[in-house]
Design a protein around this motif. Structure first.
Motif, PDB file in Angstrom:
ATOM      1  N   ALA A 110       0.774  -1.208   0.038  1.00  7.33           N
ATOM      2  CA  ALA A 110       0.123   0.065  -0.064  1.00  7.33           C
ATOM      3  C   ALA A 110       0.731   1.181   0.119  1.00  7.33           C
ATOM      4  N   PHE A 111       2.080   1.067   0.103  1.00  8.09           N
ATOM      5  CA  PHE A 111       3.174   2.210   0.461  1.00  8.09           C
ATOM      6  C   PHE A 111       2.889   3.305  -0.690  1.00  8.09           C
ATOM      7  N   ASP A 112       2.983   2.834  -2.036  1.00 14.32           N
ATOM      8  CA  ASP A 112       2.724   4.047  -2.942  1.00 14.32           C
ATOM      9  C   ASP A 112       1.700   4.711  -3.193  1.00 14.32           C
ATOM     10  N   TYR A 113       0.565   3.914  -3.113  1.00 13.71           N
ATOM     11  CA  TYR A 113      -0.809   4.540  -2.994  1.00 13.71           C
ATOM     12  C   TYR A 113      -1.117   5.616  -1.955  1.00 13.71           C
ATOM     13  N   LEU A 114      -0.662   4.826  -0.707  1.00  9.09           N
ATOM     14  CA  LEU A 114      -0.931   5.977   0.544  1.00  9.09           C
ATOM     15  C   LEU A 114      -0.088   7.200   0.345  1.00  9.09           C
ATOM     16  N   PHE A 115       1.122   7.050  -0.097  1.00  5.51           N
ATOM     17  CA  PHE A 115       2.146   8.156  -0.398  1.00  5.51           C
ATOM     18  C   PHE A 115       1.538   9.136  -1.278  1.00  5.51           C
ATOM     19  N   ASN A 116       0.857   8.872  -2.521  1.00 11.68           N
ATOM     20  CA  ASN A 116       0.373   9.432  -3.405  1.00 11.68           C
ATOM     21  C   ASN A 116      -1.048  10.149  -3.072  1.00 11.68           C
ATOM     22  N   VAL A 117      -1.533   9.868  -2.052  1.00  8.33           N
ATOM     23  CA  VAL A 117      -2.676  10.590  -1.199  1.00  8.33           C
ATOM     24  C   VAL A 117      -2.280  12.206  -0.995  1.00  8.33           C
ATOM     25  N   GLN A 118      -1.240  12.137  -0.522  1.00  5.98           N
ATOM     26  CA  GLN A 118      -0.684  13.274   0.137  1.00  5.98           C
ATOM     27  C   GLN A 118      -0.449  14.294  -0.826  1.00  5.98           C
ATOM     28  N   HIS A 119      -0.222  13.926  -2.074  1.00  2.99           N
ATOM     29  CA  HIS A 119      -0.310  14.850  -3.167  1.00  2.99           C
ATOM     30  C   HIS A 119      -1.388  15.149  -4.040  1.00  2.99           C
ATOM     31  N   LEU A 120      -2.510  14.706  -3.581  1.00  2.56           N
ATOM     32  CA  LEU A 120      -3.703  14.755  -4.393  1.00  2.56           C
ATOM     33  C   LEU A 120      -4.600  15.686  -3.683  1.00  2.56           C
ATOM     34  N   ASN A 121      -5.724  16.088  -4.232  1.00  2.00           N
ATOM     35  CA  ASN A 121      -6.545  17.291  -3.778  1.00  2.00           C
ATOM     36  C   ASN A 121      -7.612  16.323  -2.867  1.00  2.00           C
ATOM     37  N   TYR A 122      -7.098  15.861  -1.657  1.00  2.00           N
ATOM     38  CA  TYR A 122      -8.046  15.094  -0.599  1.00  2.00           C
ATOM     39  C   TYR A 122      -7.869  16.176   0.526  1.00  2.00           C
ATOM     40  N   SER A 123      -8.796  16.134   1.358  1.00  2.34           N
ATOM     41  CA  SER A 123      -9.049  16.800   2.616  1.00  2.34           C
ATOM     42  C   SER A 123      -7.906  16.483   3.504  1.00  2.34           C
ATOM     43  N   GLU A 124      -7.666  17.377   4.383  1.00  2.00           N
ATOM     44  CA  GLU A 124      -6.449  17.500   5.460  1.00  2.00           C
ATOM     45  C   GLU A 124      -6.693  16.196   6.183  1.00  2.00           C
ATOM     46  N   GLU A 125      -7.943  15.767   6.448  1.00  2.00           N
ATOM     47  CA  GLU A 125      -8.292  14.746   7.395  1.00  2.00           C
ATOM     48  C   GLU A 125      -7.815  13.556   6.603  1.00  2.00           C
ATOM     49  N   VAL A 126      -8.143  13.235   5.319  1.00  2.00           N
ATOM     50  CA  VAL A 126      -7.758  12.022   4.511  1.00  2.00           C
ATOM     51  C   VAL A 126      -6.184  11.861   4.537  1.00  2.00           C
ATOM     52  N   ILE A 127      -5.473  13.133   4.235  1.00  2.00           N
ATOM     53  CA  ILE A 127      -3.988  13.188   4.200  1.00  2.00           C
ATOM     54  C   ILE A 127      -3.312  12.892   5.397  1.00  2.00           C
ATOM     55  N   THR A 128      -3.974  13.192   6.525  1.00  2.00           N
ATOM     56  CA  THR A 128      -3.356  13.051   7.908  1.00  2.00           C
ATOM     57  C   THR A 128      -3.667  11.364   8.160  1.00  2.00           C
ATOM     58  N   ALA A 129      -4.659  10.873   7.684  1.00  2.00           N
ATOM     59  CA  ALA A 129      -4.712   9.386   7.895  1.00  2.00           C
ATOM     60  C   ALA A 129      -3.969   8.498   7.121  1.00  2.00           C
ATOM     61  N   ALA A 130      -3.801   9.160   6.016  1.00  2.00           N
ATOM     62  CA  ALA A 130      -2.629   8.501   5.022  1.00  2.00           C
ATOM     63  C   ALA A 130      -1.465   8.444   5.576  1.00  2.00           C
ATOM     64  N   ARG A 131      -0.847   9.631   6.269  1.00  2.00           N
ATOM     65  CA  ARG A 131       0.477   9.556   6.882  1.00  2.00           C
ATOM     66  C   ARG A 131       0.455   8.598   7.941  1.00  2.00           C
ATOM     67  N   ASP A 132      -0.659   8.586   8.840  1.00  2.00           N
ATOM     68  CA  ASP A 132      -0.694   7.548   9.705  1.00  2.00           C
ATOM     69  C   ASP A 132      -0.565   6.167   9.388  1.00  2.00           C
ATOM     70  N   ALA A 133      -1.156   5.995   8.304  1.00  2.00           N
ATOM     71  CA  ALA A 133      -1.338   4.679   7.930  1.00  2.00           C
ATOM     72  C   ALA A 133      -0.044   4.179   7.279  1.00  2.00           C
ATOM     73  N   LEU A 134       0.813   5.159   6.700  1.00  2.00           N
ATOM     74  CA  LEU A 134       2.232   5.032   6.047  1.00  2.00           C
ATOM     75  C   LEU A 134       3.142   4.541   7.240  1.00  2.00           C
ATOM     76  N   ALA A 135       2.950   5.273   8.465  1.00  2.00           N
ATOM     77  CA  ALA A 135       3.618   5.000   9.645  1.00  2.00           C
ATOM     78  C   ALA A 135       3.473   3.543  10.039  1.00  2.00           C
ATOM     79  N   ARG A 136       2.172   2.817   9.960  1.00  2.00           N
ATOM     80  CA  ARG A 136       2.009   1.441  10.396  1.00  2.00           C
ATOM     81  C   ARG A 136       2.273   0.554   9.472  1.00  2.00           C
ATOM     82  N   LEU A 137       3.026   1.014   8.224  1.00  2.00           N
ATOM     83  CA  LEU A 137       3.251  -0.193   7.489  1.00  2.00           C
ATOM     84  C   LEU A 137       4.357  -0.889   7.692  1.00  2.00           C
ATOM     85  N   LYS A 138       4.417  -2.234   7.534  1.00  2.00           N
ATOM     86  CA  LYS A 138       5.554  -3.167   7.936  1.00  2.00           C
ATOM     87  C   LYS A 138       6.835  -3.113   6.888  1.00  2.00           C
ATOM     88  N   LEU A 139       7.342  -2.247   6.649  1.00  2.00           N
ATOM     89  CA  LEU A 139       8.446  -2.212   5.707  1.00  2.00           C
ATOM     90  C   LEU A 139       9.733  -2.951   5.852  1.00  2.00           C
TER      91      LEU A 139
END
Length: 139
Positions: A110-139
C-alpha cells in the motif's frame, strides 16, 4: 454478477452473509470476501450499495486479512486516487475507511498508493490518515 438483476433483497442477503462470515471469523471464506469486494465496488458505483454498506465490506476485507487483502484494497485506493486526479471527488468516508484498513493491515504493498494521497486534492483529514497509515506499514 449481473447488476441488472440485483434487488434490495440480494443486497440484504449479501450484507448478512458478510456479517456472519466476519462475526464467525470464517477465514476459509477470505477468497469469497475478496472476490465479493470487486462486485461490491460495482454495486456501490451503481448506487445499489450505500456508503455505510460499502464501508462494511471494506472492513470485512480488513478483518479477515487474507493474503490478498492489502493488494485488493490498495488497488481500489489507486482507482480512487486516479478519480481524484481526474477531478472527481470520492466519498471521504470511503477513502478514510480504505486508508485506515490499509494501515491496520500494515501491508507494504500500500505504500505507493498511500504516499500518493498526500499529493492529491484530498481533505486534510484524509491526508493525515494516509500519513498515519504509512507509519503503520511493515516495511
Amino acid at each position: 454478477e449481473d447488476l441488472s438483476k440485483v434487488a434490495n433483497e440480494t443486497i440484504d442477503l449479501q450484507m448478512a452473509a458478510i456479517d456472519v462470515i466476519v462475526k464467525k471469523n470464517w477465514t476459509q471464506a477470505c477468497d469469497l470476501v475478496t472476490r465479493y469486494f470487486s462486485l461490491s465496488q460495482q454495486e456501490y458505483n451503481a448506487g445499489l450499495l450505500n456508503e455505510t454498506q460499502f464501508i462494511g465490506v471494506i472492513k470485512a476485507v480488513e478483518k479477515l486479512a487474507s493474503l490478498d487483502a492489502g493488494e485488493t484494497l490498495s488497488s481500489y485506493l489507486n482507482v480512487l486516487n486516479h478519480d481524484t486526479e481526474q477531478g472527481k471527488n470520492p466519498s471521504s468516508a470511503v477513502v478514510l475507511a480504505l486508508i485506515n484498513s490499509l494501515g491496520s493491515l500494515g501491508d507494504k504493498v500500500a505504500f505507493d498508493y498511500l504516499f500518493n494521497v498526500q499529493h492529491l486534492n484530498y481533505s486534510e483529514e484524509v491526508i493525515t490518515a494516509a500519513r498515519d497509515a504509512l507509519a503503520r506499514l511493515k516495511l
